[in-house]
Scaffold this motif. Structure first.
Motif, PDB file in Angstrom:
ATOM      1  N   ALA A 176       0.848  -1.685  -0.271  1.00  0.00           N
ATOM      2  CA  ALA A 176      -0.445   0.047  -0.108  1.00  0.00           C
ATOM      3  C   ALA A 176       0.404   1.585  -0.146  1.00  0.00           C
ATOM      4  CB  ALA A 176      -0.628   0.216   0.674  1.00  0.00           C
ATOM      5  N   LEU A 177       1.572   1.363   0.631  1.00  0.00           N
ATOM      6  CA  LEU A 177       2.937   2.213   0.838  1.00  0.00           C
ATOM      7  C   LEU A 177       3.510   2.839  -0.534  1.00  0.00           C
ATOM      8  CD1 LEU A 177       4.647   2.307   3.865  1.00  0.00           C
ATOM      9  CD2 LEU A 177       3.144   3.822   3.064  1.00  0.00           C
ATOM     10  N   TRP A 178       3.639   1.637  -0.973  1.00  0.00           N
ATOM     11  CA  TRP A 178       4.259   1.280  -2.537  1.00  0.00           C
ATOM     12  C   TRP A 178       3.170   2.007  -3.539  1.00  0.00           C
ATOM     13  CZ3 TRP A 178       3.798   0.482  -7.700  1.00  0.00           C
ATOM     14  CH2 TRP A 178       4.343   0.596  -8.864  1.00  0.00           C
TER      15      TRP A 178
ATOM     16  N   ASN B 285       0.534   4.414  11.593  1.00  0.00           N
ATOM     17  CA  ASN B 285       2.133   4.652  11.835  1.00  0.00           C
ATOM     18  C   ASN B 285       2.971   4.800  10.614  1.00  0.00           C
ATOM     19  OD1 ASN B 285       0.934   5.067  14.573  1.00  0.00           O
ATOM     20  ND2 ASN B 285       1.994   3.241  15.862  1.00  0.00           N
ATOM     21  N   ARG B 286       2.916   3.391   9.664  1.00  0.00           N
ATOM     22  CA  ARG B 286       4.331   3.406   8.762  1.00  0.00           C
ATOM     23  C   ARG B 286       3.174   4.691   7.710  1.00  0.00           C
ATOM     24  NH1 ARG B 286       5.313  -1.538   6.586  1.00  0.00           N
ATOM     25  NH2 ARG B 286       6.949  -0.687   5.790  1.00  0.00           N
ATOM     26  N   GLY B 287       2.385   5.396   7.713  1.00  0.00           N
ATOM     27  CA  GLY B 287       1.643   6.298   7.122  1.00  0.00           C
ATOM     28  C   GLY B 287       1.205   6.097   5.552  1.00  0.00           C
ATOM     29  N   VAL B 288       0.141   4.948   6.125  1.00  0.00           N
ATOM     30  CA  VAL B 288      -0.734   4.137   5.347  1.00  0.00           C
ATOM     31  C   VAL B 288      -1.593   5.677   5.162  1.00  0.00           C
ATOM     32  CG1 VAL B 288      -1.923   2.583   4.062  1.00  0.00           C
ATOM     33  CG2 VAL B 288      -0.005   1.692   4.713  1.00  0.00           C
ATOM     34  N   LYS B 289      -2.007   6.049   4.510  1.00  0.00           N
ATOM     35  CA  LYS B 289      -3.289   6.912   4.552  1.00  0.00           C
ATOM     36  C   LYS B 289      -4.654   6.381   4.650  1.00  0.00           C
ATOM     37  CE  LYS B 289      -0.898  10.384   2.001  1.00  0.00           C
ATOM     38  NZ  LYS B 289      -1.160  11.209   0.460  1.00  0.00           N
ATOM     39  N   ASN B 290      -5.120   5.188   4.354  1.00  0.00           N
ATOM     40  CA  ASN B 290      -6.594   4.993   4.365  1.00  0.00           C
ATOM     41  C   ASN B 290      -6.469   3.650   5.377  1.00  0.00           C
ATOM     42  OD1 ASN B 290      -9.295   4.294   4.316  1.00  0.00           O
ATOM     43  ND2 ASN B 290      -9.713   4.482   2.303  1.00  0.00           N
ATOM     44  N   ALA B 291      -6.256   2.821   6.029  1.00  0.00           N
ATOM     45  CA  ALA B 291      -5.959   1.640   6.959  1.00  0.00           C
ATOM     46  C   ALA B 291      -7.058   1.324   7.611  1.00  0.00           C
ATOM     47  CB  ALA B 291      -4.756   1.622   7.385  1.00  0.00           C
ATOM     48  N   LEU B 292      -8.168   0.589   7.624  1.00  0.00           N
ATOM     49  CA  LEU B 292      -9.363   0.021   8.315  1.00  0.00           C
ATOM     50  C   LEU B 292      -8.991  -1.402   8.596  1.00  0.00           C
ATOM     51  CD1 LEU B 292     -11.794   1.531   4.972  1.00  0.00           C
ATOM     52  CD2 LEU B 292     -10.734   2.550   7.172  1.00  0.00           C
ATOM     53  N   VAL B 293      -9.871  -1.155   9.851  1.00  0.00           N
ATOM     54  CA  VAL B 293      -9.957  -2.796   9.807  1.00  0.00           C
ATOM     55  C   VAL B 293     -11.039  -3.992   9.266  1.00  0.00           C
ATOM     56  CG1 VAL B 293     -10.492  -4.292  11.978  1.00  0.00           C
ATOM     57  CG2 VAL B 293      -8.775  -2.567  12.237  1.00  0.00           C
ATOM     58  N   GLN B 294     -10.978  -4.803   8.693  1.00  0.00           N
ATOM     59  CA  GLN B 294     -12.429  -5.223   7.830  1.00  0.00           C
ATOM     60  C   GLN B 294     -11.700  -6.498   7.120  1.00  0.00           C
ATOM     61  OE1 GLN B 294     -15.004  -2.636   5.968  1.00  0.00           O
ATOM     62  NE2 GLN B 294     -15.656  -4.873   5.870  1.00  0.00           N
ATOM     63  N   ASP B 295     -13.015  -6.653   7.185  1.00  0.00           N
ATOM     64  CA  ASP B 295     -13.152  -8.227   6.703  1.00  0.00           C
ATOM     65  C   ASP B 295     -13.839  -7.813   4.897  1.00  0.00           C
ATOM     66  OD1 ASP B 295     -14.405 -10.886   5.153  1.00  0.00           O
ATOM     67  OD2 ASP B 295     -14.979 -11.274   7.544  1.00  0.00           O
ATOM     68  N   ILE B 296     -12.862  -8.519   4.332  1.00  0.00           N
ATOM     69  CA  ILE B 296     -13.441  -7.668   2.681  1.00  0.00           C
ATOM     70  C   ILE B 296     -15.102  -8.897   2.116  1.00  0.00           C
ATOM     71  CG2 ILE B 296     -12.436 -10.571   1.757  1.00  0.00           C
ATOM     72  CD1 ILE B 296     -12.547  -7.234  -0.235  1.00  0.00           C
ATOM     73  N   PHE B 297     -14.901  -9.721   3.252  1.00  0.00           N
ATOM     74  CA  PHE B 297     -16.344 -10.046   2.705  1.00  0.00           C
ATOM     75  C   PHE B 297     -17.360  -9.239   3.611  1.00  0.00           C
ATOM     76  CE2 PHE B 297     -13.624 -14.297   2.744  1.00  0.00           C
ATOM     77  CZ  PHE B 297     -14.708 -14.325   1.725  1.00  0.00           C
TER      78      PHE B 297
END
Length: 228
Positions: free
Chosen positions: A70-72, A95-107
């Motif tokens: 995601a960072l790349w 914390n590493r800089g991913v702007k849109n990071a979510l706790v989410q189940d794909i289903f």
């Protein structure tokens, strides 16, 4: 307890971690290197470089771990959403800089994307061959017109060179359990697809499948698209 997340957190915070063991349903436990989840672009294998080069549009990075891919993508100007079911992993991603990071189940997801990306055998989270078929139906609701599903997988038939092939289920269906600092997590199912099974299953489910890269060591990169 999020055993895997605890190992990731120790490595992220301290630069080192205890041994992370991966128990499996077919052999002895294996040591799982933690640093591989934090690798930079130069440490990514050719398969991953090719996968990232195929990405386009609005991207969903599924099972994103600590966000290396995601960072790349983010750094190269893509709009990317990174999801994982581990709250710890998502916190590290942020914390590493991913702007849109979510706790989410794909289903449980309902939004649409142009690219669904599963790296590091991430498609294995579908668990079983029937689970993969069910996911392909779900994926049709998650991609925009002309969207694509990109993932890598492996043919693990070699595991049975000295063992009988299972006759009660598809041989690519296995189970794993993480152990860290003498604490075990829950067992979970994981799926590895050989190319012929993937091609046949994709076609039966109404997808066009292209094998984009084969590393010559049983691992390959696939792209699935819906017919126009």
């Amino acid at each position: 307890m999020d055993v895997f997340g605890k190992a990731l957190a120790d490595y992220y915070q301290k630069g080192k971690a205890s041994t992370l063991w991966l128990h499996n349903s077919y052999d002895e436990p294996e040591e799982m290197p933690i640093d591989v989840f934090f690798r930079e672009e130069d440490d990514m294998p050719e398969l991953e470089h090719r996968a990232l080069a195929l990405c386009r549009g609005k991207i969903l990075d599924v099972g994103a771990g600590v966000g290396s891919h995601a960072l790349w993508l983010q750094q190269h100007g893509f709009e990317v959403t990174a999801i994982d079911i581990s709250e710890t992993a998502v916190e590290i991603m942020r914390n590493r800089g991913v702007k849109n990071a979510l706790v989410q189940d794909i289903f449980a997801l309902e939004k649409k994307y142009d690219t669904l990306l599963f790296m590091m055998n991430g498609i294995g989270l579908t668990g079983t061959l029937p689970g993969f078929v069910g996911f392909l139906a779900k994926a049709k609701t998650l991609i925009n017109p002309k969207g694509q599903l990109i993932f890598d997988s492996s043919n693990i038939a070699y595991l049975y060179n000295d063992l009988p092939m299972p006759n009660s289920h598809y041989f690519g269906e296995v189970s794993y359990c993480y152990e860290y600092q003498q604490q075990k997590g829950k067992w979970f199912n994981w799926l590895y697809l050989d190319q012929q099974t993937l091609l046949r299953t994709a076609q039966q489910c109404g997808w066009h499948c292209t094998i984009c890269y084969d590393d010559g060591e049983d691992q390959y990169l696939a792209k699935l698209e819906l017919p126009a």
